[in-house]
Design a protein around this motif. Sequence first.
Motif, mmCIF file in Angstrom:
data_model
loop_
_atom_site.group_PDB
_atom_site.id
_atom_site.type_symbol
_atom_site.label_atom_id
_atom_site.label_comp_id
_atom_site.label_asym_id
_atom_site.label_seq_id
_atom_site.Cartn_x
_atom_site.Cartn_y
_atom_site.Cartn_z
ATOM 1 N N VAL A 16 12.318 -2.164 -7.348
ATOM 2 C CA VAL A 16 12.888 -1.035 -8.088
ATOM 3 C C VAL A 16 14.342 -1.305 -8.431
ATOM 4 O O VAL A 16 14.787 -1.063 -9.564
ATOM 5 N N LEU A 17 15.117 -1.826 -7.475
ATOM 6 C CA LEU A 17 16.524 -2.124 -7.739
ATOM 7 C C LEU A 17 16.669 -3.236 -8.763
ATOM 8 O O LEU A 17 17.589 -3.222 -9.591
ATOM 9 N N ARG A 18 15.772 -4.204 -8.728
ATOM 10 C CA ARG A 18 15.810 -5.279 -9.726
ATOM 11 C C ARG A 18 15.586 -4.722 -11.135
ATOM 12 O O ARG A 18 16.301 -5.073 -12.083
ATOM 13 N N LEU A 19 14.594 -3.847 -11.269
ATOM 14 C CA LEU A 19 14.338 -3.239 -12.572
ATOM 15 C C LEU A 19 15.537 -2.422 -13.045
ATOM 16 O O LEU A 19 15.876 -2.423 -14.234
ATOM 17 N N TYR A 20 16.186 -1.736 -12.120
ATOM 18 C CA TYR A 20 17.287 -0.840 -12.479
ATOM 19 C C TYR A 20 18.578 -1.598 -12.767
ATOM 20 O O TYR A 20 19.227 -1.373 -13.799
ATOM 21 N N PHE A 21 18.957 -2.513 -11.866
ATOM 22 C CA PHE A 21 20.249 -3.175 -11.999
ATOM 23 C C PHE A 21 20.213 -4.397 -12.900
ATOM 24 O O PHE A 21 21.134 -4.622 -13.685
ATOM 25 N N LEU A 22 19.188 -5.231 -12.774
ATOM 26 C CA LEU A 22 19.152 -6.464 -13.550
ATOM 27 C C LEU A 22 18.520 -6.246 -14.919
ATOM 28 O O LEU A 22 19.084 -6.634 -15.939
ATOM 29 N N ALA A 31 10.910 8.394 -9.324
ATOM 30 C CA ALA A 31 11.582 7.124 -9.619
ATOM 31 C C ALA A 31 13.068 7.210 -9.299
ATOM 32 O O ALA A 31 13.654 6.274 -8.745
ATOM 33 N N ALA A 32 13.697 8.331 -9.644
ATOM 34 C CA ALA A 32 15.124 8.510 -9.341
ATOM 35 C C ALA A 32 15.355 8.497 -7.838
ATOM 36 O O ALA A 32 16.336 7.916 -7.353
ATOM 37 N N ARG A 33 14.450 9.121 -7.081
ATOM 38 C CA ARG A 33 14.581 9.134 -5.624
ATOM 39 C C ARG A 33 14.453 7.725 -5.058
ATOM 40 O O ARG A 33 15.177 7.354 -4.134
ATOM 41 N N ILE A 62 15.684 5.374 -15.611
ATOM 42 C CA ILE A 62 14.809 6.052 -14.656
ATOM 43 C C ILE A 62 13.482 6.398 -15.322
ATOM 44 O O ILE A 62 12.406 6.245 -14.725
ATOM 45 N N ASP A 63 13.549 6.866 -16.565
ATOM 46 C CA ASP A 63 12.317 7.218 -17.271
ATOM 47 C C ASP A 63 11.412 5.997 -17.462
ATOM 48 O O ASP A 63 10.182 6.097 -17.335
ATOM 49 N N ARG A 64 12.002 4.848 -17.763
ATOM 50 C CA ARG A 64 11.189 3.639 -17.968
ATOM 51 C C ARG A 64 10.580 3.171 -16.649
ATOM 52 O O ARG A 64 9.431 2.723 -16.599
ATOM 53 N N ILE A 65 11.351 3.253 -15.561
ATOM 54 C CA ILE A 65 10.828 2.868 -14.259
ATOM 55 C C ILE A 65 9.682 3.793 -13.862
ATOM 56 O O ILE A 65 8.651 3.354 -13.338
ATOM 57 N N ALA A 66 9.859 5.087 -14.130
ATOM 58 C CA ALA A 66 8.791 6.047 -13.830
ATOM 59 C C ALA A 66 7.529 5.703 -14.600
ATOM 60 O O ALA A 66 6.412 5.771 -14.068
ATOM 61 N N ALA A 67 7.694 5.292 -15.866
ATOM 62 C CA ALA A 67 6.532 4.930 -16.675
ATOM 63 C C ALA A 67 5.856 3.667 -16.142
ATOM 64 O O ALA A 67 4.621 3.560 -16.143
ATOM 65 N N VAL A 68 6.648 2.707 -15.691
ATOM 66 C CA VAL A 68 6.086 1.470 -15.148
ATOM 67 C C VAL A 68 5.211 1.752 -13.933
ATOM 68 O O VAL A 68 4.110 1.228 -13.793
ATOM 69 N N TYR A 69 5.710 2.630 -13.047
ATOM 70 C CA TYR A 69 4.982 2.918 -11.814
ATOM 71 C C TYR A 69 3.956 4.037 -11.978
ATOM 72 O O TYR A 69 3.149 4.278 -11.081
ATOM 73 N N GLY A 70 4.032 4.754 -13.104
ATOM 74 C CA GLY A 70 3.113 5.869 -13.301
ATOM 75 C C GLY A 70 3.419 7.045 -12.398
ATOM 76 O O GLY A 70 2.499 7.702 -11.895
ATOM 77 N N VAL A 71 4.719 7.333 -12.188
ATOM 78 C CA VAL A 71 5.123 8.442 -11.326
ATOM 79 C C VAL A 71 6.066 9.351 -12.109
ATOM 80 O O VAL A 71 6.544 9.013 -13.194
ATOM 81 N N GLY A 110 0.774 -1.228 0.000
ATOM 82 C CA GLY A 110 0.000 0.000 0.000
ATOM 83 C C GLY A 110 0.806 1.279 0.000
ATOM 84 O O GLY A 110 0.240 2.361 0.132
ATOM 85 N N ARG A 111 2.133 1.192 -0.163
ATOM 86 C CA ARG A 111 2.946 2.407 -0.108
ATOM 87 C C ARG A 111 2.936 3.180 -1.426
ATOM 88 O O ARG A 111 3.344 4.330 -1.470
ATOM 89 N N GLY A 112 2.519 2.539 -2.497
ATOM 90 C CA GLY A 112 2.373 3.205 -3.785
ATOM 91 C C GLY A 112 1.080 2.747 -4.416
ATOM 92 O O GLY A 112 0.414 1.829 -3.914
ATOM 93 N N PRO A 113 0.686 3.342 -5.534
ATOM 94 C CA PRO A 113 -0.563 2.938 -6.192
ATOM 95 C C PRO A 113 -0.539 1.466 -6.575
ATOM 96 O O PRO A 113 0.484 0.940 -7.023
ATOM 97 N N LEU A 114 -1.663 0.810 -6.419
ATOM 98 C CA LEU A 114 -1.763 -0.604 -6.772
ATOM 99 C C LEU A 114 -1.507 -0.814 -8.261
ATOM 100 O O LEU A 114 -0.895 -1.807 -8.661
ATOM 101 N N GLY A 115 -1.970 0.119 -9.095
ATOM 102 C CA GLY A 115 -1.728 -0.005 -10.528
ATOM 103 C C GLY A 115 -0.256 -0.070 -10.867
ATOM 104 O O GLY A 115 0.171 -0.871 -11.698
ATOM 105 N N GLY A 116 0.562 0.761 -10.206
ATOM 106 C CA GLY A 116 1.999 0.734 -10.446
ATOM 107 C C GLY A 116 2.615 -0.568 -9.993
ATOM 108 O O GLY A 116 3.483 -1.130 -10.663
ATOM 109 N N TRP A 117 2.181 -1.065 -8.841
ATOM 110 C CA TRP A 117 2.697 -2.337 -8.320
ATOM 111 C C TRP A 117 2.363 -3.476 -9.277
ATOM 112 O O TRP A 117 3.205 -4.347 -9.548
#
Length: 289
Positions: free
Chosen positions: A209-215, A234-236, A220-229, A133-140
């Motif tokens: 988030v680290l899995r998406l970034y490192f593996l 996303a960078a933070r 950052i832009d793609r991660i932001a799009a995935v989570y809708g933020v 519940g710490r972020g939107p369910l849609g992003g999760w």
Amino acid sequence: MRDATILDDAAVGATEAGSDVSAEALLARLYAEGRAAWPDLDVARADFVAHAERHAAELAALHAADFYLACACHLRVAGASAALQARHGAELEAVLKSRNVPAAQRDDLRQALWEKLLVGRPGAPAKIGDYAGRGPLGGWLRVAAVRMALNFREQARADRLVPAPELDEAQHPASPDPELSFLKSQYRREVEQALRDALAGLGTDERNVLRLYFLDRLSIDRIAAVYGVHRATAARWVTRGREALLRETQALLERQLKIRREEVDSILGLVRSQLELSMSGLFRGAGRE
């Protein structure tokens, strides 16, 4: 349909002027918000509170309506799974399509995703219970869909069914620094175990988030799009997860190694400089979720 506007008195009371609302009152308010958003899903208040207390480190930031729906799915409340799929099914379909999953495979992949999220299997409970519940369910949910699409493409590439040339770079990381190699030859086991333990100690959201970034090497832009933020958010998240991982690794090494603090700092500095390589190896070694 029940009156969705009824709130317990505790949900609107505060302890004293200018003080924080008590945890009990806050939980009551969150429950009322969730019930108002999903009045047809009958989650007992005690069950909601127990689920929240297992997950929510910061109740004030909880996405109440999303968390209530996920809780209902976790408890297998009648109609909850259908409500979740109706609300977010189109988003997940769009994610699979955007990740170049062929149309012929999308139906099977989407069904497998819902089974993983809502049904689970022996030894692997339904993943919806992990949503905190710490972020939107849609992003999760989009993260879960991205992970499944990437798993599919990696397997397809291994089977020589679907070309994925952009993954080639990830298979050939830069060679480790010689100094790092020397230090790891002395403390390799301790360093790897400290990183592994520190990673396990992170929250699920931070690990994802680290899995998406490192593996998966998403920008950052793609991660932001995935989570809708926003990309700054996303960078933070990436920075916060990275620094939390390094802080915990340092603390573990200081407790475990019988060497001077300066040597621990040197090891950590070199680990920091090679973190992308180290994290890719850890995630690959841990296997796909």
